[in-house]
Write an enzyme that holds these catalytic residues in place. Structure first.
Site, PDB file in Angstrom:
ATOM      1  N   SER A 181       9.044 -16.776   6.684  1.00  0.00           N
ATOM      2  CA  SER A 181       9.787 -17.486   8.084  1.00  0.00           C
ATOM      3  C   SER A 181      11.282 -16.920   8.207  1.00  0.00           C
ATOM      4  CB  SER A 181      10.104 -18.936   7.402  1.00  0.00           C
ATOM      5  OG  SER A 181      10.696 -19.142   6.307  1.00  0.00           O
ATOM      6  N   LYS A 210      14.653 -27.866   6.179  1.00  0.00           N
ATOM      7  CA  LYS A 210      15.453 -26.704   6.582  1.00  0.00           C
ATOM      8  C   LYS A 210      16.286 -27.340   7.788  1.00  0.00           C
ATOM      9  CE  LYS A 210      11.886 -23.191   6.204  1.00  0.00           C
ATOM     10  NZ  LYS A 210      11.020 -22.224   7.095  1.00  0.00           N
TER      11      LYS A 210
END
Length: 774
Positions: A678, A721
């Site tokens: 990511s 996140k």
């Protein structure tokens, strides 16, 4: 007194047999050396020495295996049998002692001397002893009926006291050791006294046997013949002082088995094992193993269950009392209750609470049990590496016991508890088996109604149990096991939620534990917020609870020392109580930077921000990657590098940049391992910024996987996140367009403060992330 003889002579060792002087009997001889000894004796003068072996099992005896005192005998007759053995007729003459062994390979040869009997004893005393011996022998014959009356008649005619003692001893059921003792006694008086002792003992034993037999016979009038041995054992126990033996205990166990309401097959097994236990002597090692097994069968809950309180409103109230937030989990429990109320027959679900440490997974499971009015059992699977921990050990092993599942069910005492399997992601496996594979049967609703434990051996129904498992990282749970569970992610708490939890749950709990009251101690809301921002960095609230405990201790000290009568903790007094700030709140860059981009990472402890730095220096085109990166992350950097090379003209970058420069990509906090795809778009953005000189906007964070064509692929852990970005003070988050569906999982307070930009190509990322050239 017979003449003493000293000579070399063949020795015939006897197994399980002893010959007294004056005895005449047949012997079968088959051993090679023994046959050689006999043949030598027959050739010589027919004399041989007979001595008993100490151990029957020894086939080739040596000096130490043979008694030193034996019988000097004469071979009367010898006959070879068809099977190769020799049958001989021998007559014992005198006691003899082996002086030494003579070297001879063919047979055992010894130097011996005969032992004369001690005749100096009192003749009158010996006569009295002989009468006593004959009287006792007569009584023994009448009681035992193992010796014929003719034997008594022949014995009565013997006039020599020594010979009488030997002949009677030969008719008594004595062990070889006891007969040898008599053979070694040369004193006639001592020998007669020993025979009297033996006869008295035998008489008592026979009397006791008859007494036991009579008692057994009386109690057998209403029972079958095969019951005889059991009753005889009972009679023996009675004689020893144990008035009831096992009878009372067995009756009690049988009653408990009846009351346990076991399934038919289990009850049948229990009764069968009880019968074995009843017949087994108490001193037997297996007796205690059987008793332990029966106790487990009796104490396990087979049908007993607690009644669920299917009140949805009550359950909701209890869950809210114990935990703030966690709406998804609470909703799932309420759904289960609602369906249970309608069907009454729903199988226990298997829920997996996954999330970072300290978010309340374990305590939530305890609250679920309270809401359902069920028993609660918890076992920790952290570090378990033995399959037997789950399935139990087989009863053949020393110290065998059931596995943790059956132990937990016994502890619960009902068939429908809430069963917490803590730390399911921390199991291991080795040569002792795979405990995760053993759990497949436990957590499969189609199989767990017949769970098999190696110790119990009978199927046990786990279908009514509500299993809840907890894990920090579901990536380490094997796929087949994960497939059997319903995953409920608990991402962590926002600042607002932590503040509420501290005020309503943690602080009151710590104040109570430290003996403080609202009248003497108070912590302001803004002070708690400062603790959350500058003294803790976590997804859960464990560190926050420790800080609350520290504040309470400091407050208690002030009150006890008399410095203050009431302690009020404000944001201005926090530093004096907790020390200097440990963390910097808001990790976003303070100004726009060239070659530095902020990425968002997912860790087992929640989310975190990740600063990625790129430096371009003159060189030969090396791509250097540092910061303890994993293979996947290194590959993301290579993919970003290749994309930039393929689009260098469109990006306004010198096409030959890779030939003239070395590019160094570094991810700070180099001691911490990092991996995952990511960070792809973050690396690409930082690299393009360094090559073009355009700044990366300080308020922008990003996450997404990149392909060689610049496509942005979806990622996981968006909720965690987002919360880390919110905590770091970022305002704009660039995420893959395919992650739009995950936005609804993000808390409303976080979602409102962040501006989400959905992208599906790197060009869109650059448009929003890069500013002007510096």
């Amino acid at each position: 007194m017979a003449e003493s003889v000293r000579r070399n002579i063949p020795l015939l060792p006897l197994r399980g047999l002893l010959v007294f002087p004056t005895m005449v009997l047949h012997l079968d001889v088959g051993r090679k050396k023994s046959v050689e000894a006999l043949e030598h004796a027959m050739i010589d003068d027919h004399y041989i020495l007979l001595a008993a072996q100490k151990e029957i099992s020894i086939d080739e005896p040596i000096e130490t295996d043979i008694y030193q005192i034996g019988t000097y005998a004469k071979v009367k007759q010898m006959l070879k049998l068809p099977n190769g053995t020799i049958r001989v007729l021998v007559e014992g003459l005198q006691r003899a002692k082996i002086e030494k062994y003579v070297a001879n390979d063919a047979f055992i040869e010894v130097e011996m001397c005969t032992l004369p009997e001690d005749d100096e004893d009192n003749a009158t005393e010996n006569k009295a002893l002989m009468r006593n011996v004959l009287q006792l022998f007569e009584q023994y014959i009448k009681l035992s009926k193992k010796v014929s009356a003719e034997t008594l008649a022949s014995v009565s005619d013997i006039a020599e006291p020594g010979r009488l003692a030997d002949v009677i001893a030969s008719h008594l059921p004595l062990k070889i050791v006891e007969k040898q003792q008599l053979l070694e006694t040369t004193s006639v008086k001592e020998r007669l006294l020993q025979v009297i002792d033996v006869l008295n003992n035998e008489k008592e034993v026979i009397g006791l046997e008859k007494k036991i037999g009579q008692r057994v016979k009386k109690s057998m009038e209403r029972t079958q013949k095969e019951y005889y041995l059991r009753e005889q054992m009972k009679a023996i126990q009675k004689e020893l002082g144990d008035k009831e033996g096992k009878t009372g205990e067995v009756a009690s166990l049988r009653e408990q088995i009846d009351e346990a309401n076991m399934p038919e097959n289990v009850e049948e097994k229990a009764l069968k094992e009880l019968e074995r236990y009843e017949k087994m002597p108490a001193s037997s090692a297996e007796s205690s193993v059987l008793r332990n097994y029966l106790d487990w069968l009796i104490q396990l809950p087979w049908v007993k269950e607690t009644e669920d309180i299917l009140d949805v409103n009550r359950a909701e109230r209890i869950l809210d009392e114990d935990h703030y937030g966690l709406e998804k989990v609470k909703e799932r429990v309420i759904e289960y209750l609602a369906v249970q109320q309608l069907t009454k027959e729903l199988k226990g679900p298997i829920l997996c609470l996954a999330g970072p440490p300290g978010v309340g997974k374990t305590s939530l499971a305890r609250s679920v049990a309270r809401a359902l009015n069920r028993e609660f059992v918890r076992i920790s699977l952290g570090g378990v590496r033995d399959e037997a921990e789950i399935r139990g050990h087989r009863r053949t092993y020393v110290g065998a016991m059931p596995g943790r599942i059956i132990q937990g069910m016994k502890k619960a005492g009902s068939v429908n508890p809430v069963f917490l399997l803590d730390e399911i992601d921390k199991m291991a496996n080795d040569f002792r088996g795979d405990p995760a594979a053993a759990l497949l049967e436990v957590l499969d609703p189609e199989q767990n109604h017949t769970f098999s434990d190696h110790y119990i051996e009978e199927p046990y129904d786990l279908s009514k149990v509500m299993f809840i498992t907890t894990a920090n990282n579901i990536m380490t749970i094997p796929g087949p096991l994960l497939d059997r569970m319903e995953i409920i992610q608990i991402a962590g708490y926002t600042e607002v939620e932590k503040q509420r939890i501290a005020l309503d749950y943690l602080l009151p709990k710590q104040m109570k534990e430290h003996g403080l009251t609202k009248g003497t101690f108070q912590v302001k809301e803004e002070a708690i917020l400062k603790v959350i921002r500058y003294y803790t960095r976590e997804a859960g609230v464990r560190s926050l609870e420790r800080q609350m405990a520290t504040l309470c201790r400091k407050g208690a000290k002030m009150l006890v020392s008399g410095k203050k009568k009431r302690v009020v903790v404000t944001q201005n007094t926090i530093e004096t109580m907790l020390g200097k700030k440990r963390f910097r709140y808001g990790l976003a860059e303070e100004q726009d930077q060239v070659g530095a981009a902020t990425g968002l990472a997912y860790t087992t402890a929640g989310g975190d921000t990740l600063s990625i730095e790129v430096s371009v220096v003159p060189g030969k085109g090396k791509l250097i990657l540092t910061g303890k990166l994993g293979d996947v992350m290194k590959e993301s950097a290579q993919a970003a590098f290749s994309y930039i090379r393929s689009r260098s003209k469109e990006l306004d970058i010198d096409p030959s940049f890779h030939e003239k420069n070395d590019i160094h990509i570094h991810v700070p906090e180099g001691a911490t391992p990092k991996d995952g795809p990511s960070a792809g778009i973050t690396m690409a953005t930082a690299l393009i910024s360094a090559l073009t000189g355009r700044v990366v906007k300080k308020e922008v964070g990003m996450t997404g996987e990149i392909t060689l064509r610049g496509r942005v692929l979806p990622i996981g852990g968006l909720k965690e996140k987002s919360m880390s970005a919110h905590r770091a003070g970022l305002t704009t988050i660039i995420i893959p367009k395919e992650n739009e569906k995950d936005l609804e999982d993000i808390p409303k307070s976080v979602r409102e403060d962040l501006n989400y930009i959905l992208v599906d190509h790197l060009d869109q990322v650059l448009k929003h992330a890069l500013g002007e050239k510096k």
